[in-house]
Design an enzyme around this catalytic site. Structure first.
Site, PDB file in Angstrom:
ATOM      1  N   ASP A  88       0.821  -1.205   0.058  1.00 18.95           N
ATOM      2  CA  ASP A  88       0.010   0.066  -0.122  1.00 18.95           C
ATOM      3  C   ASP A  88       0.889   1.083   0.044  1.00 18.95           C
ATOM      4  O   ASP A  88       1.840   1.494   1.058  1.00 18.95           O
ATOM      5  CB  ASP A  88      -0.654   0.006   1.167  1.00 18.95           C
ATOM      6  CG  ASP A  88      -2.338  -0.155   1.104  1.00 18.95           C
ATOM      7  OD1 ASP A  88      -2.616  -0.208  -0.031  1.00 18.95           O
ATOM      8  OD2 ASP A  88      -3.104  -0.537   1.992  1.00 18.95           O
ATOM      9  N   LYS A 118      -0.532  -0.582  -4.182  1.00 23.28           N
ATOM     10  CA  LYS A 118      -1.977  -0.090  -4.224  1.00 23.28           C
ATOM     11  C   LYS A 118      -2.319   1.194  -3.778  1.00 23.28           C
ATOM     12  O   LYS A 118      -1.258   1.545  -2.996  1.00 23.28           O
ATOM     13  CB  LYS A 118      -2.587  -1.274  -3.624  1.00 23.28           C
ATOM     14  CG  LYS A 118      -4.158  -0.980  -3.178  1.00 23.28           C
ATOM     15  CD  LYS A 118      -4.926  -1.983  -2.595  1.00 23.28           C
ATOM     16  CE  LYS A 118      -4.860  -2.239  -0.913  1.00 23.28           C
ATOM     17  NZ  LYS A 118      -5.484  -0.711  -0.445  1.00 23.28           N
ATOM     18  N   GLU A 120      -5.336   4.440  -2.947  1.00 21.01           N
ATOM     19  CA  GLU A 120      -6.866   4.599  -2.907  1.00 21.01           C
ATOM     20  C   GLU A 120      -7.222   5.601  -3.696  1.00 21.01           C
ATOM     21  O   GLU A 120      -6.695   6.911  -3.624  1.00 21.01           O
ATOM     22  CB  GLU A 120      -7.048   4.719  -1.516  1.00 21.01           C
ATOM     23  CG  GLU A 120      -6.581   3.771  -0.613  1.00 21.01           C
ATOM     24  CD  GLU A 120      -7.159   3.731   1.071  1.00 21.01           C
ATOM     25  OE1 GLU A 120      -7.925   4.954   1.281  1.00 21.01           O
ATOM     26  OE2 GLU A 120      -6.732   3.108   1.731  1.00 21.01           O
ATOM     27  N   GLU A 186     -14.169  -1.955  -1.550  1.00 23.96           N
ATOM     28  CA  GLU A 186     -14.443  -2.075  -0.133  1.00 23.96           C
ATOM     29  C   GLU A 186     -15.858  -1.621   0.182  1.00 23.96           C
ATOM     30  O   GLU A 186     -16.002  -0.399  -0.234  1.00 23.96           O
ATOM     31  CB  GLU A 186     -13.241  -1.413   0.581  1.00 23.96           C
ATOM     32  CG  GLU A 186     -13.470  -1.572   2.158  1.00 23.96           C
ATOM     33  CD  GLU A 186     -12.218  -1.412   3.057  1.00 23.96           C
ATOM     34  OE1 GLU A 186     -11.219  -1.161   2.529  1.00 23.96           O
ATOM     35  OE2 GLU A 186     -12.377  -1.332   4.145  1.00 23.96           O
TER      36      GLU A 186
HETATM   37  O1  KIV Z   1      -4.915  -1.642   4.372  1.00 23.95           O
HETATM   38  C1  KIV Z   1      -5.404  -2.709   4.189  1.00 23.95           C
HETATM   39  O2  KIV Z   1      -5.242  -3.873   4.830  1.00 23.95           O
HETATM   40  C2  KIV Z   1      -6.312  -2.771   2.888  1.00 23.95           C
HETATM   41  C3  KIV Z   1      -7.055  -4.168   2.611  1.00 23.95           C
HETATM   42  C4  KIV Z   1      -8.169  -3.957   3.726  1.00 23.95           C
HETATM   43  C5  KIV Z   1      -7.756  -4.110   1.310  1.00 23.95           C
HETATM   44  O3  KIV Z   1      -6.190  -1.671   2.007  1.00 23.95           O
END
Ligand code: KIV
EC number: 2.1.2.11
Length: 276
Positions: A88, A118, A120, A186
């Site tokens: 992330d 990843k 958002e 989500e």
């Molecule tokens: O930070 C995280 O764990 C996430 C998942 C819930 C998809 O983004």
């Protein structure tokens, strides 16, 4: 492939090619031992910024830093052999400009060896996703409830009910067109998740979305019962290890106080035992 050859971890294009196939399996991980436990069972493992709440006791993901993501990313990388590693991008590491996003995504990849990042956002991040993908950074998008935006979303609410549905659908289309190889949905209503899954050409990964998504992800500490501060409706507890661990700790504390631990088998004699 020889009988001893190791299975290669999938890459972003392998994940993209799984659209409409056997559901993709994913969990979050933050440590080497946990990554080792899930390596053989997951297609990809996410070092989520949920690490801030789950392991560091923060009340949201907003103060998670690049340094935290790199430290936990490296730990998880050491535990993975077969599953793809995705990390992330933390809050404020990519929203300012595509250039800022590239600098930080490239740093995550270079310092941890992760195969993708990843981030958002939907329509508003499409330009950034396109910029990253064109420069060699595979991007998984995350839309619907985006926890880094709880202050503007007004909390951890379901996203995409009734007249909101078109906006979430537009986000899904935008990230797919921008080149994301998959998209996390989500906390969106099941009918909307199914519609997005049918309409976009990339795999949808559900968390509180629909069994019809192309894959599912859960936070590992939620599904194992280690994180008990709250339990979202979409979490299924596959084990209740938190209470189990506390019982073991309480037993240890009682035995220490009663001087029944350590026992004879846990201590060392003055002389080493003879070898013959
Ligand atoms: O930070 C995280 O764990 C996430 C998942 C819930 C998809 O983004």
């Amino acid at each position: 492939m020889s009988a001893t050859a190791k299975k290669q971890a999938p890459n972003a294009e392998d994940i993209r090619a799984r659209k409409g196939g056997t559901p993709l399996v994913s969990l979050t991980a933050y440590t080497t031992p946990m990554a080792r436990l899930m390596d053989a069972h997951c297609d990809f493992v996410l070092v989520g910024d949920s690490v801030g709440m789950v392991l560091h006791g923060l009340t949201s993901t907003l103060s998670v830093t690049m340094e935290m993501m790199i430290l936990h990313g490296l730990a998880v990388a050491r535990g993975l052999d077969k599953a793809m590693l995705v990390i992330d991008m933390p809050f404020a590491s990519y929203e300012e400009s595509p250039q800022q996003a590239f600098r930080n995504a490239a740093r995550l990849m270079a310092e941890t060896g992760c195969a993708a990042v990843k981030l958002e956002g939907g329509v508003e991040l499409a330009e950034t996703i396109r910029f990253l993908v064109k420069r060699g950074i595979p991007v998984m998008a995350h839309i619907g409830l985006t926890p880094q935006s709880i202050n503007t979303l007004g909390g951890y609410k379901v996203q995409g009910r009734e007249e909101q549905a078109e906006a979430v659908l537009a986000d899904a289309r935008a990230v797919a067109e921008a080149g994301a190889f998959s998209v996390v949905l989500e906390k969106v209503p099941q009918v909307l998740a199914d519609r997005i899954t049918a309409e976009v050409a990339i795999p949808t990964i559900g968390i509180g979305a629909s069994v019809g998504c192309d894959g599912q992800i859960l936070v590992v500490d939620d599904m194992l019962g280690f994180f008990t501060a709250f339990k979202p409706k979409f979490v299924k507890r596959y084990a209740d290890l938190g209470p189990l661990a506390e019982t073991a700790i309480a037993e240890y504390a009682a035995e220490v106080r009663a001087r029944s631990f350590p026992a004879a088998e846990h201590v060392f004699a003055d002389q080493a035992p003879s070898k013959g």
